[in-house]
Scaffold this motif. Structure first.
Motif, PDB file in Angstrom:
ATOM      1  N   ASN A 175       0.850  -1.200   0.000  1.00 47.22           N
ATOM      2  CA  ASN A 175       0.000   0.000   0.000  1.00 47.22           C
ATOM      3  C   ASN A 175       0.885   1.250   0.000  1.00 47.22           C
ATOM      4  O   ASN A 175       0.601   2.245   0.647  1.00 47.22           O
ATOM      5  CB  ASN A 175      -0.946  -0.019   1.214  1.00 47.22           C
ATOM      6  CG  ASN A 175      -2.123   0.940   1.042  1.00 47.22           C
ATOM      7  OD1 ASN A 175      -2.543   1.220  -0.079  1.00 47.22           O
ATOM      8  ND2 ASN A 175      -2.633   1.448   2.163  1.00 47.22           N
TER       9      ASN A 175
ATOM     10  N   THR B 115       2.772   4.624  -0.742  1.00 44.46           N
ATOM     11  CA  THR B 115       2.418   5.929  -1.294  1.00 44.46           C
ATOM     12  C   THR B 115       3.711   6.674  -1.655  1.00 44.46           C
ATOM     13  O   THR B 115       4.164   6.625  -2.796  1.00 44.46           O
ATOM     14  CB  THR B 115       1.601   6.758  -0.279  1.00 44.46           C
ATOM     15  OG1 THR B 115       2.295   6.776   0.978  1.00 44.46           O
ATOM     16  CG2 THR B 115       0.224   6.157  -0.082  1.00 44.46           C
TER      17      THR B 115
ATOM     18  N   THR C 110      -2.200   3.563  -4.858  1.00 46.11           N
ATOM     19  CA  THR C 110      -1.236   2.587  -4.337  1.00 46.11           C
ATOM     20  C   THR C 110      -1.469   1.240  -5.019  1.00 46.11           C
ATOM     21  O   THR C 110      -2.519   1.018  -5.644  1.00 46.11           O
ATOM     22  CB  THR C 110      -1.408   2.414  -2.815  1.00 46.11           C
ATOM     23  OG1 THR C 110      -2.598   1.641  -2.566  1.00 46.11           O
ATOM     24  CG2 THR C 110      -1.513   3.752  -2.096  1.00 46.11           C
TER      25      THR C 110
ATOM     26  N   LEU D  59      -5.564  -6.866   2.318  1.00 48.49           N
ATOM     27  CA  LEU D  59      -4.212  -6.298   2.445  1.00 48.49           C
ATOM     28  C   LEU D  59      -3.561  -6.786   3.725  1.00 48.49           C
ATOM     29  O   LEU D  59      -4.187  -6.780   4.787  1.00 48.49           O
ATOM     30  CB  LEU D  59      -4.326  -4.758   2.471  1.00 48.49           C
ATOM     31  CG  LEU D  59      -3.048  -3.975   2.750  1.00 48.49           C
ATOM     32  CD1 LEU D  59      -2.086  -4.081   1.581  1.00 48.49           C
ATOM     33  CD2 LEU D  59      -3.378  -2.504   3.013  1.00 48.49           C
TER      34      LEU D  59
ATOM     35  N   GLN E 224      -4.719  -0.139  -3.758  1.00 46.07           N
ATOM     36  CA  GLN E 224      -5.856   0.619  -4.302  1.00 46.07           C
ATOM     37  C   GLN E 224      -6.063   0.338  -5.784  1.00 46.07           C
ATOM     38  O   GLN E 224      -7.195   0.274  -6.265  1.00 46.07           O
ATOM     39  CB  GLN E 224      -5.634   2.127  -4.086  1.00 46.07           C
ATOM     40  CG  GLN E 224      -5.742   2.536  -2.622  1.00 46.07           C
ATOM     41  CD  GLN E 224      -5.220   3.958  -2.383  1.00 46.07           C
ATOM     42  OE1 GLN E 224      -4.465   4.505  -3.184  1.00 46.07           O
ATOM     43  NE2 GLN E 224      -5.601   4.538  -1.255  1.00 46.07           N
TER      44      GLN E 224
HETATM   45  C1  LIG Z   1      -3.736   2.424   2.061  1.00 47.66           C
HETATM   46  O1  LIG Z   1      -3.076   3.669   2.035  1.00 47.66           O
HETATM   47  C2  LIG Z   1      -3.943   4.762   1.977  1.00 47.66           C
HETATM   48  C3  LIG Z   1      -3.108   6.008   1.771  1.00 47.66           C
HETATM   49  O2  LIG Z   1      -2.151   6.142   2.789  1.00 47.66           O
HETATM   50  C4  LIG Z   1      -4.769   4.829   3.251  1.00 47.66           C
HETATM   51  O3  LIG Z   1      -5.656   5.904   3.206  1.00 47.66           O
HETATM   52  C5  LIG Z   1      -5.548   3.530   3.371  1.00 47.66           C
HETATM   53  O4  LIG Z   1      -6.233   3.490   4.609  1.00 47.66           O
HETATM   54  C6  LIG Z   1      -4.628   2.327   3.275  1.00 47.66           C
HETATM   55  N1  LIG Z   1      -5.456   1.123   3.152  1.00 47.66           N
HETATM   56  C7  LIG Z   1      -5.450   0.145   4.033  1.00 47.66           C
HETATM   57  C8  LIG Z   1      -6.424  -0.962   3.784  1.00 47.66           C
HETATM   58  O5  LIG Z   1      -4.688   0.118   4.957  1.00 47.66           O
END
Ligand SMILES: *[C@@H]1O[C@H](CO)[C@@H](O)[C@H](O)[C@H]1NC(C)=O
Ligand SMILES: *[C@@H]1O[C@H](CO)[C@@H](O)[C@H](O)[C@H]1NC(C)=O
Length: 788
Positions: free
Chosen positions: A424, A426, A442, A460, A445
């Motif tokens: 994930n 960024t 990401t 994830l 995403q």
């Molecule tokens: C993945 O990263 C995004 C951006 O930092 C964050 O908003 C999101 O909660 C993260 N997703 C998970 C499932 O952890």
């Protein structure tokens, strides 16, 4: 002054400086010759736009005091209010998007492209050019808002000779032909405006850096400030310098930066032969030469090459430097002139080079809003088209390294486990020299958004908190997630913690427990698809995964920029057919036995030194330069290629303006002789057949193998030309490559001259090859027979 280099990530520091300098930018951009502010400027010739730039600059410099002149020789140039000249910050970065500018207000973000190492993997010149155009469009918007200048210190075109270098992400890899082309296309995109525009001014100024033989940052106690690179004429001529020549001559870059390191005992920023004889006189740089940040100080304080501060200023100026990133030239030039160490005329020529560029950027032509690029603003930054280009760059760059049993693409109906410290990611996707991106998509995403949405689940699990992966306490939960999925995507690799500026690697292995995590997840998912994604700039030893049948597919995604996760997901689901090819060889861990400080490209049997890059190294690799798979298969054949050709005479080849050796300045070259090489272009037509079932893009990499290949310092093979083409399933496309015998088939001798060998050259593309016999010119043949 605090050393800029001690503030690691000098960007932090420049941001502070810029904020100070452009504070109060609401008033709009400040510009020289603002008659509303000072009507007396109307009478000054340097403000007269009907006059030629050189006349205007001469007038301006003649009005300046010595103190004013030296104040302009540094990146943070102060204003000269009595002449209506505003302060100017020369330092901006645009490696893969506008960076190191004060984001905020109307412009909080900018498009963040993949790092050049991934963009280069597309082998797509148009893409490189388009990215340059987008960077300069967005940069102009920052300028018009009064937030930043127009001089961008990008691209980085050093050859990535060693896989451990921390800055590989910034480069175009190990090949001089590829890097030379990247330099030219990216720089022209950055600097040249829309040809339809009426403005004759430069859109932006790019900078070729860091000249030269620089690719050691900090390795086992050797740092770039102290490193003395021992480099042969031959290696300079055919490896380290060609990208810089191309950047200046073909890209028409308006700036070049000398590096921190010494070459053969002399700091590059104090090397008159390099900066004046080669860069200015032989290559014809039309612009300014800048030092890396604090390079001039390093010459005195780090290495004592220059015994005093004034010597450092004089050594740099006398070598041809015009601008000092740092403050040495502002502090010590006046004293150096008084002590007779440097002539005032040299200070004048440096200042002239600097103001000439500011004029060529339109900074003395009145309000920017009335000029060619004055309409660019916030609406031109992070546009859908720019952001789509960032995704496209990642799509075209991503390299598929393994795909056993056509495991990829995956059906969108699969329930997926997405695992790994970069799953994930960024900020990690932005690599270094990053700005503030428009948005992030990401990897996780991307798989959610570009999968089938409601029809599948995507779980994830990071497995490790960071890429360092020092603890194994999250592995069990990742294993459990993998156990319940139909397919597993492991997003692993590196980050700036392992490879960055001032930090080279000492190991090519995945850090910490990453390999354990991959193994345990692969075991839990055995029998189901397991896809390993490596996010990294430099190569990683993943031989264990290459040879592991449980891991069917491997992708390398570089540092893929703001929307890297979208491009990755589109490839995994088959919405995009991958076509990227490695711009750099991947080596096993055993490669780290070689000293990183050995700059020799050629092998040396007497010391068991294996040489560097695909051009010379014949040892084991995990993946070689140019490697990359597709969902389809391509067949090549040579459709049109000469069986033989007669080379221009050796004298004519030495007179070619592309001749790398600067010794040829002493030759008596008539215009006719100089033109002979250019007149001897020939074409090679390669037919590319898509023998599979899906449409795909394919890059034709045309290598040549000279007659003496692999012997006496001649490369094993070398990339001569490349072009990428889209071919429909079952169809064929012809790719036309234009080659020049002197420039593309020549081999560089020990004295640094490039000459074509007579005899049999093998041209090859994939499995197809063609034999081309090069005949000596009649003139050379006559000389040879007279000597018999
Ligand atoms: C993945 O990263 C995004 C951006 O930092 C964050 O908003 C999101 O909660 C993260 N997703 C998970 C499932 O952890
Ligand atoms: C240089 O070339 C010119 C014109 O081709 C010729 O007249 C002259 O003799 C040459 N000089 C030398 C030193 O070869």
């Amino acid at each position: 002054m605090a050393r800029i280099r001690e503030a690691v990530g000098a960007g932090t520091l420049v941001m502070v400086m810029l904020l100070g300098m452009f504070h109060g930018a609401e008033a709009g951009v400040e510009y020289a010759c603002n008659f509303d502010k000072d009507a007396s400027l109307k009478t000054m010739a340097f403000c007269d736009t009907s006059k030629a730039d050189d006349v205007r600059v001469k007038d301006l410099v003649s009005r300046m005091t010595m103190e004013e002149k030296v104040s302009q020789l540094v990146n943070t140039a102060v204003g000269i209010p009595r002449l209506g000249i505003p302060a100017y910050q020369w330092w901006q970065e645009g490696l893969h998007g506008v960076a190191h500018v004060p984001f905020g207000g109307a412009l909080p973000r900018a498009t963040s492209f993949p790092l050049p190492i991934l963009t280069t993997a597309s082998f797509n010149k148009d893409l490189w050019n388009q990215i340059g155009q987008v960077v300069s469009t967005e940069a102009r918007a920052f300028y018009n808002e009064g937030l930043a200048g127009l001089t961008y210190w990008s691209p980085v075109i050093n050859i990535a000779r060693d896989p451990r270098w921390g800055r590989i992400q910034e480069t175009s890899g190990e090949d001089p032909t590829t890097t030379s082309s990247y330099a030219a296309y990216f720089v022209r995109g950055m600097q040249e405006g829309d040809p339809a525009s009426s403005s004759k001014r430069l859109k932006l100024s790019a900078c070729c850096k860091h000249f030269t033989a620089y690719d050691v940052d900090n390795w086992e106690g050797v740092d770039r400030y102290h490193f003395d690179a021992k480099v042969t004429e031959q290696d300079l001529a055919d490896t380290y310098n060609p990208p810089f020549r191309s950047c200046v001559q073909d890209g028409r870059s308006t700036s070049l930066m000398c590096s921190y390191n010494k070459v053969n005992g002399v700091p590059t920023c104090a090397n008159h032969d390099f900066l004046v004889n080669t860069v200015r006189n032989t290559w014809g740089l039309d612009g300014y030469i800048v030092s890396d940040c604090d390079s001039v100080m390093v010459m005195h304080e780090s290495t004592n090459y220059s015994p005093t501060t004034e010597d450092a200023a004089a050594d740099a100026l006398n070598a041809g430097l015009d601008l000092n990133c740092g403050d040495y030239l502002a502090s010590y030039t006046e004293a150096a002139v008084q002590m007779g160490k440097v002539k005032e005329g040299r200070v004048d020529s440096a200042v002239s080079n600097l103001f000439t560029l500011r004029m060529r950027l339109g900074m003395f032509d009145g309000s920017p809003s009335n000029q060619g690029f004055g309409n660019l603003g916030a609406a031109d930054v992070c546009t859908p088209a720019h952001q789509e280009l960032a995704v496209e760059a990642a799509r075209l760059g991503i390299v598929m390294l393994k795909n056993d049993g056509n495991t990829l693409p995956l059906a969108k109906s699969n329930n997926l486990a997405v695992i790994g410290p970069n799953a994930n990611a960024t900020h990690t996707m932005l690599g270094n020299y990053e700005g503030v991106p428009c948005q992030y998509i990401t990897p996780y995403q991307g798989l959610v958004q570009f999968g089938s949405g409601d029809h599948n689940k995507v779980w994830l699990s990071q497995g490790c908190i960071s890429t360092a992966c020092q603890h194994d306490d999250l592995i069990q939960s990742a294993v459990e997630t993998a156990s319940k999925a139909d397919a597993v995507i492991l997003v692993m690799g590196l980050s700036q913690v392992h490879e960055s500026e001032a930090l080279d690697r000492t190991s090519l292995l995945l850090p910490g427990n990453q390999q354990t995590l991959i193994n345990q997840v692969a075991e839990a998912a055995a029998g189901r698809p397991v896809v390993l994604v490596i996010m990294s700039g430099g190569p990683v030893d993943i031989a264990f995964a290459k040879n592991d049948k449980r891991i069917q597919s491997i992708l390398w995604v570089g540092y893929p920029g703001q929307s890297g996760g979208q491009a990755m997901a589109e490839i995994i689901f088959g919405d995009h057919n991958p076509s990227g090819k490695l711009p750099m060889s991947w080596y096993p861990e055993s490669y780290t036995k070689i000293s990183m400080t050995n700059m020799a490209m050629r092998p040396d049997a007497s010391s068991n030194y294996p040489g560097r890059t695909y051009r010379f190294y014949t040892g084991e690799t995990i993946y070689s330069f140019g490697y990359g798979l597709s969902f389809t298969s391509f067949k090549h054949s040579f459709a049109v290629a000469p069986a033989s050709l007669t080379a221009p005479s050796v004298h004519e080849q030495l007179c070619d303006p592309h001749q790398p050796s600067s010794q040829t300045a002493t030759l008596n070259c008539s215009k006719a002789k100089q033109e002979m090489c250019a007149l001897s272009n020939f074409e090679v037509h390669v037919d590319v057949e898509n023998a599979g079932a899906v449409r795909g893009r394919h890059t034709v990499l045309l290598f040549f193998t000279p007659p003496s290949a692999g012997r006496n310092g001649t490369p094993v093979k070398e990339l001569a030309a490349f072009e990428s083409v889209i071919v429909e399933a079952g169809q064929q496309q012809r790719v036309v490559l234009s080659l020049n015998p002197c420039r593309h088939l020549g081999t560089v001798k020990e004295d640094g001259t490039r000459v074509v060998e007579a005899g049999n050259h093998l041209l090859s593309v994939g499995d197809a090859s063609h034999s081309l016999t090069v005949l000596s010119s009649l003139e050379d043949a006559a000389i040879a027979s007279a000597g018999d």
